[in-house]
Design a protein around this motif. Structure first.
Motif, PDB file in Angstrom:
ATOM      1  N   ASN A 164      19.087   8.530  -3.683  1.00 14.06           N
ATOM      2  CA  ASN A 164      18.848   8.727  -2.257  1.00 14.06           C
ATOM      3  C   ASN A 164      17.968   9.930  -1.931  1.00 14.06           C
ATOM      4  O   ASN A 164      18.133  11.013  -2.471  1.00 14.06           O
ATOM      5  N   ASN A 165      17.088   9.677  -1.003  1.00 13.17           N
ATOM      6  CA  ASN A 165      16.364  10.753  -0.325  1.00 13.17           C
ATOM      7  C   ASN A 165      16.981  10.837   1.064  1.00 13.17           C
ATOM      8  O   ASN A 165      16.993   9.830   1.764  1.00 13.17           O
ATOM      9  N   PRO A 166      17.494  11.960   1.523  1.00 15.39           N
ATOM     10  CA  PRO A 166      17.366  13.295   0.956  1.00 15.39           C
ATOM     11  C   PRO A 166      18.576  13.796   0.173  1.00 15.39           C
ATOM     12  O   PRO A 166      18.497  14.890  -0.380  1.00 15.39           O
ATOM     13  N   ILE A 182      19.159   0.343   2.412  1.00 11.85           N
ATOM     14  CA  ILE A 182      19.916   1.180   1.480  1.00 11.85           C
ATOM     15  C   ILE A 182      18.901   1.867   0.560  1.00 11.85           C
ATOM     16  O   ILE A 182      17.818   1.315   0.308  1.00 11.85           O
ATOM     17  N   ASN A 183      19.238   3.048   0.082  1.00 15.68           N
ATOM     18  CA  ASN A 183      18.267   3.837  -0.680  1.00 15.68           C
ATOM     19  C   ASN A 183      18.996   4.729  -1.695  1.00 15.68           C
ATOM     20  O   ASN A 183      19.449   5.805  -1.353  1.00 15.68           O
ATOM     21  N   TYR A 184      19.114   4.213  -2.913  1.00 21.30           N
ATOM     22  CA  TYR A 184      19.725   4.991  -4.019  1.00 21.30           C
ATOM     23  C   TYR A 184      18.915   4.806  -5.264  1.00 21.30           C
ATOM     24  O   TYR A 184      18.533   3.663  -5.544  1.00 21.30           O
ATOM     25  N   HIS A 189       9.687  -0.850  -4.138  1.00 19.21           N
ATOM     26  CA  HIS A 189       9.509   0.129  -5.200  1.00 19.21           C
ATOM     27  C   HIS A 189       8.089   0.644  -5.125  1.00 19.21           C
ATOM     28  O   HIS A 189       7.283   0.107  -4.361  1.00 19.21           O
ATOM     29  N   SER A 190       7.819   1.656  -5.908  1.00 16.07           N
ATOM     30  CA  SER A 190       6.530   2.299  -5.759  1.00 16.07           C
ATOM     31  C   SER A 190       6.161   3.024  -7.034  1.00 16.07           C
ATOM     32  O   SER A 190       7.034   3.469  -7.781  1.00 16.07           O
ATOM     33  N   LEU A 191       4.876   3.146  -7.275  1.00 15.83           N
ATOM     34  CA  LEU A 191       4.445   3.912  -8.442  1.00 15.83           C
ATOM     35  C   LEU A 191       4.296   5.395  -8.115  1.00 15.83           C
ATOM     36  O   LEU A 191       4.049   6.223  -8.996  1.00 15.83           O
ATOM     37  N   SER A 192       4.479   5.732  -6.824  1.00 14.70           N
ATOM     38  CA  SER A 192       4.214   7.096  -6.348  1.00 14.70           C
ATOM     39  C   SER A 192       4.968   8.159  -7.122  1.00 14.70           C
ATOM     40  O   SER A 192       4.390   9.136  -7.594  1.00 14.70           O
ATOM     41  N   LYS A 193       6.288   7.994  -7.202  1.00 18.10           N
ATOM     42  CA  LYS A 193       7.123   9.058  -7.776  1.00 18.10           C
ATOM     43  C   LYS A 193       7.203   8.904  -9.292  1.00 18.10           C
ATOM     44  O   LYS A 193       7.270   9.890 -10.025  1.00 18.10           O
ATOM     45  N   PHE A 244      13.975  14.076  -7.115  1.00 16.30           N
ATOM     46  CA  PHE A 244      13.575  15.480  -7.262  1.00 16.30           C
ATOM     47  C   PHE A 244      13.958  16.300  -6.039  1.00 16.30           C
ATOM     48  O   PHE A 244      13.217  17.166  -5.605  1.00 16.30           O
ATOM     49  N   TYR A 245      15.170  16.015  -5.518  1.00 14.98           N
ATOM     50  CA  TYR A 245      15.657  16.764  -4.355  1.00 14.98           C
ATOM     51  C   TYR A 245      16.987  17.454  -4.667  1.00 14.98           C
ATOM     52  O   TYR A 245      17.787  16.932  -5.431  1.00 14.98           O
ATOM     53  N   VAL A 246      17.180  18.598  -4.033  1.00 20.32           N
ATOM     54  CA  VAL A 246      18.469  19.291  -4.087  1.00 20.32           C
ATOM     55  C   VAL A 246      18.917  19.466  -2.639  1.00 20.32           C
ATOM     56  O   VAL A 246      18.170  19.957  -1.793  1.00 20.32           O
ATOM     57  N   SER A 301      16.594  -2.803  -0.277  1.00 11.98           N
ATOM     58  CA  SER A 301      16.913  -1.637  -1.093  1.00 11.98           C
ATOM     59  C   SER A 301      15.607  -0.898  -1.372  1.00 11.98           C
ATOM     60  O   SER A 301      14.654  -1.479  -1.891  1.00 11.98           O
ATOM     61  N   ASP A 302      15.573   0.366  -0.997  1.00 14.07           N
ATOM     62  CA  ASP A 302      14.394   1.192  -1.264  1.00 14.07           C
ATOM     63  C   ASP A 302      14.701   1.975  -2.531  1.00 14.07           C
ATOM     64  O   ASP A 302      15.514   2.894  -2.521  1.00 14.07           O
ATOM     65  N   ASN A 303      14.066   1.574  -3.614  1.00 14.92           N
ATOM     66  CA  ASN A 303      14.412   2.139  -4.926  1.00 14.92           C
ATOM     67  C   ASN A 303      13.303   3.045  -5.467  1.00 14.92           C
ATOM     68  O   ASN A 303      13.065   3.119  -6.670  1.00 14.92           O
ATOM     69  N   ALA A 304      12.647   3.759  -4.553  1.00 16.27           N
ATOM     70  CA  ALA A 304      11.468   4.561  -4.915  1.00 16.27           C
ATOM     71  C   ALA A 304      11.756   5.601  -6.010  1.00 16.27           C
ATOM     72  O   ALA A 304      10.844   6.025  -6.716  1.00 16.27           O
ATOM     73  N   TYR A 305      13.037   6.023  -6.119  1.00 13.89           N
ATOM     74  CA  TYR A 305      13.350   7.129  -7.048  1.00 13.89           C
ATOM     75  C   TYR A 305      14.086   6.695  -8.307  1.00 13.89           C
ATOM     76  O   TYR A 305      14.608   7.535  -9.040  1.00 13.89           O
ATOM     77  N   ILE A 329       0.885  -1.180   0.000  1.00 11.07           N
ATOM     78  CA  ILE A 329       0.000   0.000   0.000  1.00 11.07           C
ATOM     79  C   ILE A 329       0.922   1.229   0.000  1.00 11.07           C
ATOM     80  O   ILE A 329       1.046   1.962   0.969  1.00 11.07           O
ATOM     81  N   GLY A 330       1.638   1.386  -1.090  1.00  8.80           N
ATOM     82  CA  GLY A 330       2.740   2.353  -1.149  1.00  8.80           C
ATOM     83  C   GLY A 330       3.946   1.707  -0.479  1.00  8.80           C
ATOM     84  O   GLY A 330       3.799   0.819   0.369  1.00  8.80           O
ATOM     85  N   SER A 331       5.151   2.152  -0.845  1.00  4.62           N
ATOM     86  CA  SER A 331       6.308   1.480  -0.244  1.00  4.62           C
ATOM     87  C   SER A 331       6.422   1.781   1.252  1.00  4.62           C
ATOM     88  O   SER A 331       7.013   1.011   2.004  1.00  4.62           O
ATOM     89  N   LYS A 332       5.798   2.872   1.719  1.00  2.78           N
ATOM     90  CA  LYS A 332       5.835   3.167   3.157  1.00  2.78           C
ATOM     91  C   LYS A 332       5.274   2.002   3.976  1.00  2.78           C
ATOM     92  O   LYS A 332       5.777   1.689   5.069  1.00  2.78           O
ATOM     93  N   ASP A 333       4.252   1.340   3.437  1.00  2.00           N
ATOM     94  CA  ASP A 333       3.673   0.156   4.077  1.00  2.00           C
ATOM     95  C   ASP A 333       4.755  -0.917   4.280  1.00  2.00           C
ATOM     96  O   ASP A 333       4.920  -1.454   5.382  1.00  2.00           O
ATOM     97  N   TRP A 364      -2.366   7.372  -4.551  1.00  3.85           N
ATOM     98  CA  TRP A 364      -3.054   6.137  -4.916  1.00  3.85           C
ATOM     99  C   TRP A 364      -2.692   4.982  -3.991  1.00  3.85           C
ATOM    100  O   TRP A 364      -3.447   4.038  -3.868  1.00  3.85           O
ATOM    101  N   ARG A 365      -1.535   5.062  -3.406  1.00  3.23           N
ATOM    102  CA  ARG A 365      -1.022   4.072  -2.463  1.00  3.23           C
ATOM    103  C   ARG A 365      -0.843   2.695  -3.106  1.00  3.23           C
ATOM    104  O   ARG A 365      -1.581   1.758  -2.820  1.00  3.23           O
ATOM    105  N   ILE A 366       0.128   2.605  -3.956  1.00  2.28           N
ATOM    106  CA  ILE A 366       0.488   1.283  -4.489  1.00  2.28           C
ATOM    107  C   ILE A 366       1.986   1.196  -4.760  1.00  2.28           C
ATOM    108  O   ILE A 366       2.599   2.127  -5.284  1.00  2.28           O
TER     109      ILE A 366
HETATM  110  C1  PLP Z   1      12.979   7.080   0.241  1.00  2.00           C
HETATM  111  C2  PLP Z   1      11.514   6.892   0.284  1.00  2.00           C
HETATM  112  N1  PLP Z   1      11.024   5.671   0.440  1.00  2.00           N
HETATM  113  C3  PLP Z   1       9.710   5.443   0.487  1.00  2.00           C
HETATM  114  C4  PLP Z   1       8.809   6.461   0.380  1.00  2.00           C
HETATM  115  C5  PLP Z   1       7.342   6.143   0.466  1.00  2.00           C
HETATM  116  O1  PLP Z   1       6.673   6.361  -0.701  1.00  2.00           O
HETATM  117  P1  PLP Z   1       5.319   5.633  -1.042  1.00  2.00           P
HETATM  118  O2  PLP Z   1       4.778   5.048   0.218  1.00  2.00           O
HETATM  119  O3  PLP Z   1       4.444   6.688  -1.586  1.00  2.00           O
HETATM  120  O4  PLP Z   1       5.652   4.579  -2.034  1.00  2.00           O
HETATM  121  C6  PLP Z   1       9.251   7.771   0.218  1.00  2.00           C
HETATM  122  C7  PLP Z   1       8.302   8.891   0.145  1.00  2.00           C
HETATM  123  O5  PLP Z   1       8.607  10.034   0.180  1.00  2.00           O
HETATM  124  C8  PLP Z   1      10.647   7.991   0.179  1.00  2.00           C
HETATM  125  O6  PLP Z   1      11.150   9.213   0.033  1.00  2.00           O
END
Ligand code: PLP
Length: 382
Positions: free
Chosen positions: A174-176, A170-172, A233-237, A321-323, A202-206, A98-102, A244-246
């Motif tokens: 990377n946010n932030p 790991i997250n690349y 991964h996520s369709l969010s970004k 989409f971060y600076v 690996s959180d590959n949301a971006y 339900i979004g990668s946050k789930d 939509w939360r997926i």
């Molecule tokens: C690094 C990272 N992971 C996960 C998420 C969660 O995104 P979502 O739950 O919309 O897939 C975000 C949202 O900002 C994020 O920045």
């Protein structure tokens, strides 16, 4: 009244910033919000149409599958193959989120408990730590430092911590920090995880938001990655679908099974029409993604060149989409930004101790608004 685990939590950064922003707006300030990473662009129409069509069918109004419809899991597997050349079995190696946050929040429930450590990047997405705390595990912050390209130094993790660690984030891209990882880093991660028996997520949301021809890899492309971990991964970004939360988790069968057990006992899956819309996104034309990246790239160029002209220390991101900009004190800089220019930026320390000394701009506003933000900043003596 609340359980100790709630009392232990730091305030959720974005909720706090929302309050401050609302206060400024109530005072009549024209706030330029470069705070939260929520695309201002619309979900492409063919995706919205797929939702509408599916929502008209009463068969789709029931409880969905806990793990995701077969057709959705196949679409995810197909996308991983097409995009990354990674082959996964849709039945046993893919689960809907339900979004990668789930997934981020719940996977610690499957893997860790009291006495265990979770290795989290600092700065990092705050839910890596809160998910661990809810599971009553401890966190060890891996500093992401500029001199290391904002990659964690795995050799610097003390052996006694590595021994007690069961999960590593790991997250690349990377946010932030907006840093990217070379394939050699992922190879090091696999070796480290094998040596210490750690599950890697690996959180590959971006991965899809990238510039100047750069294409981000999947961790699962690395030899041995499927043995030690999964990717979320996520369709969010990618498709402007934050509301939509997926999303999806993909990779190691046992880890996916564990996450599935937790989720089956907590939620009841993703509304079927949202899954049909996601299939349309993953299997449909991808020019909408390229178009969005072009828009972000123009905004990035306007912001980065504007900030440089004002004398700020900022690097040009290849992805996200971060600076990420260096400042003397992140909280007081962000507070001055809001008070003196009406611009919301996120103080780096909100992402962990090692985020101090930076603020994050989200380029989720139009070029005109970004130009105006730079102009307003130019009127202040920093
Ligand atoms: C690094 C990272 N992971 C996960 C998420 C969660 O995104 P979502 O739950 O919309 O897939 C975000 C949202 O900002 C994020 O920045």
């Amino acid at each position: 009244m609340f359980a100790q685990r709630i009392a232990n939590l730091p305030p959720y950064l974005f909720a706090r910033i929302d309050e401050m922003k609302a206060k400024k707006r109530a005072e009549g300030v024209d706030v330029i919000d470069l705070g939260v990473g929520d695309p201002d662009l619309a979900t492409p129409p063919h995706i919205v149409d797929a939702l509408i069509d599916a929502a008209k069918n009463p068969d789709n109004h029931h409880y969905p599958s806990y793990l995701g419809m077969a057709a959705y899991r196949q679409a995810v597997a197909g996308w991983y193959n097409k995009r990354f050349g990674v082959d996964v079995d849709p039945d046993s190696q893919v689960i809907s989120l339900i979004g990668s946050k789930d997934g981020v929040a719940h996977i610690p429930e499957a893997l860790v408990g009291p006495g265990d450590y979770v290795l989290v990047p600092s700065p990092g997405y705050p839910v890596y730590s809160t998910g661990a705390l809810f599971a009553e595990a401890k966190t060890y912050e891996m500093p992401l430092l500029k001199e290391n390209g904002f990659l964690p130094d795995l050799d610097a993790i003390p052996n006694n911590i590595a021994k007690k660690s069961k999960l590593m984030w790991i997250n690349y891209p990377n946010n932030p920090t907006s840093a990217i990882a070379p394939p050699s880093f992922y190879q090091e991660v696999v070796e480290f995880a094998r040596e210490h028996g750690i599950v890697v997520v690996s959180d590959n949301a971006y991965s899809e938001i990238s510039f100047d021809g750069y294409k981000a890899p999947s961790f699962l492309e690395t030899d041995g990655a499927e043995e030690v971990g999964i990717e979320m991964h996520s369709l969010s970004k990618t498709y402007n679908m934050t509301g939509w939360r997926i999303g999806m988790a993909v990779g190691n069968k046992e880890v996916i099974r564990g996450l599935g057990i937790v989720k089956t006992n907590i939620d009841s899956g993703v509304f079927n029409p949202v899954q049909y819309a996601a299939i349309a996104a993953l299997e449909g034309p991808q020019d909408c993604v390229a178009e969005a990246c072009k828009i972000y790239q123009e905004r990035r160029d306007v912001l980065v060149s504007g900030l440089k002209k004002l004398g700020f220390d900022v690097t040009t991101p290849k992805a996200t989409f971060y600076v990420w900009m260096s400042v003397p004190d992140s909280i007081s800089f962000a507070a001055r930004m809001l008070d003196e220019t009406g611009i919301v930026v996120t103080p780096g320390v909100g992402f962990g101790k090692s985020g101090e000394g930076y603020v994050r701009f989200a380029i989720t506003r139009s070029v005109d608004r970004i130009k105006e933000a730079v102009e307003r900043m130019g009127e202040v003596k920093w």
